[in-house]
Design a protein around this motif. Structure first.
Motif, mmCIF file in Angstrom:
data_model
loop_
_atom_site.group_PDB
_atom_site.id
_atom_site.type_symbol
_atom_site.label_atom_id
_atom_site.label_comp_id
_atom_site.label_asym_id
_atom_site.label_seq_id
_atom_site.Cartn_x
_atom_site.Cartn_y
_atom_site.Cartn_z
ATOM 1 N N TYR A 164 3.375 -5.121 -11.785
ATOM 2 C CA TYR A 164 3.737 -4.021 -10.894
ATOM 3 C C TYR A 164 5.016 -3.376 -11.424
ATOM 4 O O TYR A 164 5.919 -4.082 -11.885
ATOM 5 C CB TYR A 164 3.926 -4.533 -9.456
ATOM 6 C CG TYR A 164 3.751 -3.466 -8.405
ATOM 7 C CD1 TYR A 164 2.486 -3.015 -8.075
ATOM 8 C CD2 TYR A 164 4.843 -2.902 -7.771
ATOM 9 C CE1 TYR A 164 2.315 -2.027 -7.113
ATOM 10 C CE2 TYR A 164 4.679 -1.914 -6.816
ATOM 11 C CZ TYR A 164 3.408 -1.483 -6.492
ATOM 12 O OH TYR A 164 3.240 -0.492 -5.553
ATOM 13 N N PRO A 165 5.136 -2.037 -11.364
ATOM 14 C CA PRO A 165 6.268 -1.362 -12.010
ATOM 15 C C PRO A 165 7.652 -1.623 -11.405
ATOM 16 O O PRO A 165 8.656 -1.340 -12.047
ATOM 17 C CB PRO A 165 5.925 0.121 -11.907
ATOM 18 C CG PRO A 165 4.676 0.236 -11.131
ATOM 19 C CD PRO A 165 4.154 -1.119 -10.860
ATOM 20 N N VAL A 166 7.709 -2.136 -10.194
ATOM 21 C CA VAL A 166 8.992 -2.466 -9.552
ATOM 22 C C VAL A 166 8.880 -3.871 -8.954
ATOM 23 O O VAL A 166 7.778 -4.371 -8.738
ATOM 24 C CB VAL A 166 9.380 -1.439 -8.456
ATOM 25 C CG1 VAL A 166 9.603 -0.064 -9.046
ATOM 26 C CG2 VAL A 166 8.338 -1.369 -7.355
ATOM 27 N N PRO A 167 10.008 -4.524 -8.669
ATOM 28 C CA PRO A 167 9.945 -5.874 -8.087
ATOM 29 C C PRO A 167 9.209 -5.893 -6.740
ATOM 30 O O PRO A 167 9.333 -4.973 -5.940
ATOM 31 C CB PRO A 167 11.418 -6.240 -7.901
ATOM 32 C CG PRO A 167 12.147 -5.419 -8.899
ATOM 33 C CD PRO A 167 11.393 -4.127 -8.974
ATOM 34 N N GLY A 175 -2.715 -1.219 -7.102
ATOM 35 C CA GLY A 175 -1.441 -1.879 -6.838
ATOM 36 C C GLY A 175 -1.601 -3.377 -6.696
ATOM 37 O O GLY A 175 -0.819 -4.153 -7.266
ATOM 38 N N ARG A 176 -2.635 -3.802 -5.940
ATOM 39 C CA ARG A 176 -2.878 -5.241 -5.773
ATOM 40 C C ARG A 176 -3.232 -5.906 -7.104
ATOM 41 O O ARG A 176 -2.793 -7.015 -7.387
ATOM 42 C CB ARG A 176 -3.961 -5.476 -4.729
ATOM 43 C CG ARG A 176 -3.467 -5.255 -3.303
ATOM 44 C CD ARG A 176 -4.488 -5.683 -2.264
ATOM 45 N NE ARG A 176 -5.650 -4.807 -2.231
ATOM 46 C CZ ARG A 176 -5.704 -3.643 -1.582
ATOM 47 N NH1 ARG A 176 -4.660 -3.211 -0.928
ATOM 48 N NH2 ARG A 176 -6.800 -2.919 -1.592
ATOM 49 N N GLU A 177 -4.025 -5.208 -7.930
ATOM 50 C CA GLU A 177 -4.382 -5.758 -9.241
ATOM 51 C C GLU A 177 -3.140 -5.944 -10.106
ATOM 52 O O GLU A 177 -3.007 -6.959 -10.797
ATOM 53 C CB GLU A 177 -5.379 -4.846 -9.949
ATOM 54 C CG GLU A 177 -6.766 -4.889 -9.362
ATOM 55 C CD GLU A 177 -7.709 -3.873 -10.020
ATOM 56 O OE1 GLU A 177 -7.350 -3.302 -11.075
ATOM 57 O OE2 GLU A 177 -8.793 -3.656 -9.466
ATOM 58 N N ASP A 191 0.828 -1.212 0.000
ATOM 59 C CA ASP A 191 0.000 0.000 0.000
ATOM 60 C C ASP A 191 0.863 1.263 0.000
ATOM 61 O O ASP A 191 0.584 2.214 -0.727
ATOM 62 C CB ASP A 191 -0.953 0.016 1.202
ATOM 63 C CG ASP A 191 -2.074 -1.002 1.069
ATOM 64 O OD1 ASP A 191 -2.219 -1.624 -0.002
ATOM 65 O OD2 ASP A 191 -2.819 -1.179 2.050
ATOM 66 N N GLN A 192 1.933 1.279 0.817
ATOM 67 C CA GLN A 192 2.830 2.433 0.829
ATOM 68 C C GLN A 192 3.529 2.586 -0.513
ATOM 69 O O GLN A 192 3.646 3.696 -1.037
ATOM 70 C CB GLN A 192 3.880 2.288 1.933
ATOM 71 C CG GLN A 192 3.330 2.440 3.328
ATOM 72 C CD GLN A 192 4.379 2.109 4.381
ATOM 73 O OE1 GLN A 192 5.062 1.093 4.291
ATOM 74 N NE2 GLN A 192 4.500 2.971 5.378
ATOM 75 N N ALA A 193 3.998 1.476 -1.070
ATOM 76 C CA ALA A 193 4.673 1.526 -2.369
ATOM 77 C C ALA A 193 3.728 2.041 -3.449
ATOM 78 O O ALA A 193 4.123 2.858 -4.292
ATOM 79 C CB ALA A 193 5.200 0.142 -2.734
ATOM 80 N N SER A 194 2.490 1.596 -3.414
ATOM 81 C CA SER A 194 1.508 2.055 -4.400
ATOM 82 C C SER A 194 1.287 3.560 -4.279
ATOM 83 O O SER A 194 1.215 4.261 -5.293
ATOM 84 C CB SER A 194 0.190 1.298 -4.230
ATOM 85 O OG SER A 194 0.385 -0.072 -4.514
ATOM 86 N N GLU A 195 1.199 4.068 -3.062
ATOM 87 C CA GLU A 195 1.033 5.507 -2.866
ATOM 88 C C GLU A 195 2.243 6.268 -3.419
ATOM 89 O O GLU A 195 2.094 7.291 -4.082
ATOM 90 C CB GLU A 195 0.841 5.827 -1.387
ATOM 91 C CG GLU A 195 0.584 7.296 -1.130
ATOM 92 C CD GLU A 195 0.355 7.635 0.327
ATOM 93 O OE1 GLU A 195 0.289 8.833 0.626
ATOM 94 O OE2 GLU A 195 0.264 6.720 1.161
ATOM 95 N N ILE A 196 3.442 5.760 -3.160
ATOM 96 C CA ILE A 196 4.656 6.393 -3.685
ATOM 97 C C ILE A 196 4.606 6.456 -5.207
ATOM 98 O O ILE A 196 5.008 7.454 -5.812
ATOM 99 C CB ILE A 196 5.907 5.635 -3.199
ATOM 100 C CG1 ILE A 196 6.109 5.866 -1.700
ATOM 101 C CG2 ILE A 196 7.150 6.048 -3.988
ATOM 102 C CD1 ILE A 196 7.123 4.950 -1.049
ATOM 103 N N GLN A 217 -1.274 -13.039 0.916
ATOM 104 C CA GLN A 217 -1.859 -11.704 0.772
ATOM 105 C C GLN A 217 -0.930 -10.595 1.275
ATOM 106 O O GLN A 217 -1.356 -9.459 1.449
ATOM 107 C CB GLN A 217 -3.188 -11.633 1.543
ATOM 108 C CG GLN A 217 -4.242 -12.585 1.025
ATOM 109 C CD GLN A 217 -4.680 -12.220 -0.384
ATOM 110 O OE1 GLN A 217 -4.853 -11.064 -0.705
ATOM 111 N NE2 GLN A 217 -4.836 -13.226 -1.230
ATOM 112 N N THR A 218 0.312 -10.909 1.539
ATOM 113 C CA THR A 218 1.257 -9.943 2.105
ATOM 114 C C THR A 218 2.425 -9.750 1.154
ATOM 115 O O THR A 218 3.081 -10.718 0.780
ATOM 116 C CB THR A 218 1.765 -10.434 3.481
ATOM 117 O OG1 THR A 218 0.652 -10.720 4.308
ATOM 118 C CG2 THR A 218 2.634 -9.394 4.146
#
Length: 101
Positions: free
Chosen positions: A65-68, A56-58, A43-48, A75-76
């Motif tokens: 996802y744009p980064v590894p 982000g989850r999708e 969630d934090q990475a998605s906000e960044i 689910q984590t």
């Protein structure tokens, strides 16, 4: 630190012996200017990255996802801070994580 200087990011231990990324603007300084966690939540990475947590989850589920991403369980997920700094920039990471320095 002037605008043309690049900070140095290295691994360090905080006072509680937790691993952190120590950021130094002045490479000759003994202490870091501030510290960042080595990884953040999805969630934090998605906000960044300017994404909603749901988007982000999708992207993770679609393996786009744009980064590894590091899967910690079904689910984590965690994302390495260094990847986010390279992709979004240090100032954006500091802004979202609310790191003072």
């Amino acid at each position: 630190m002037t605008s043309d200087e690049q900070p140095t990011v290295s691994a360090a231990m905080d006072p509680l012996d937790d691993l952190v990324l120590a950021v130094r603007g002045d490479q000759s300084a003994d202490a870091s200017d501030y510290e960042l966690p080595p990884a953040v939540t999805l969630d934090q990475a998605s906000e960044i990255l300017g994404l909603t947590p749901a988007a982000g989850r999708e992207l993770v589920e679609a393996e786009r996802y744009p980064v590894p991403v590091i899967a910690m369980g079904p689910q984590t997920h965690r994302v390495g801070t260094a990847h986010l700094i390279r992709h979004a920039g240090l100032s954006r990471v500091r802004e979202v994580l609310r790191v003072q320095g």
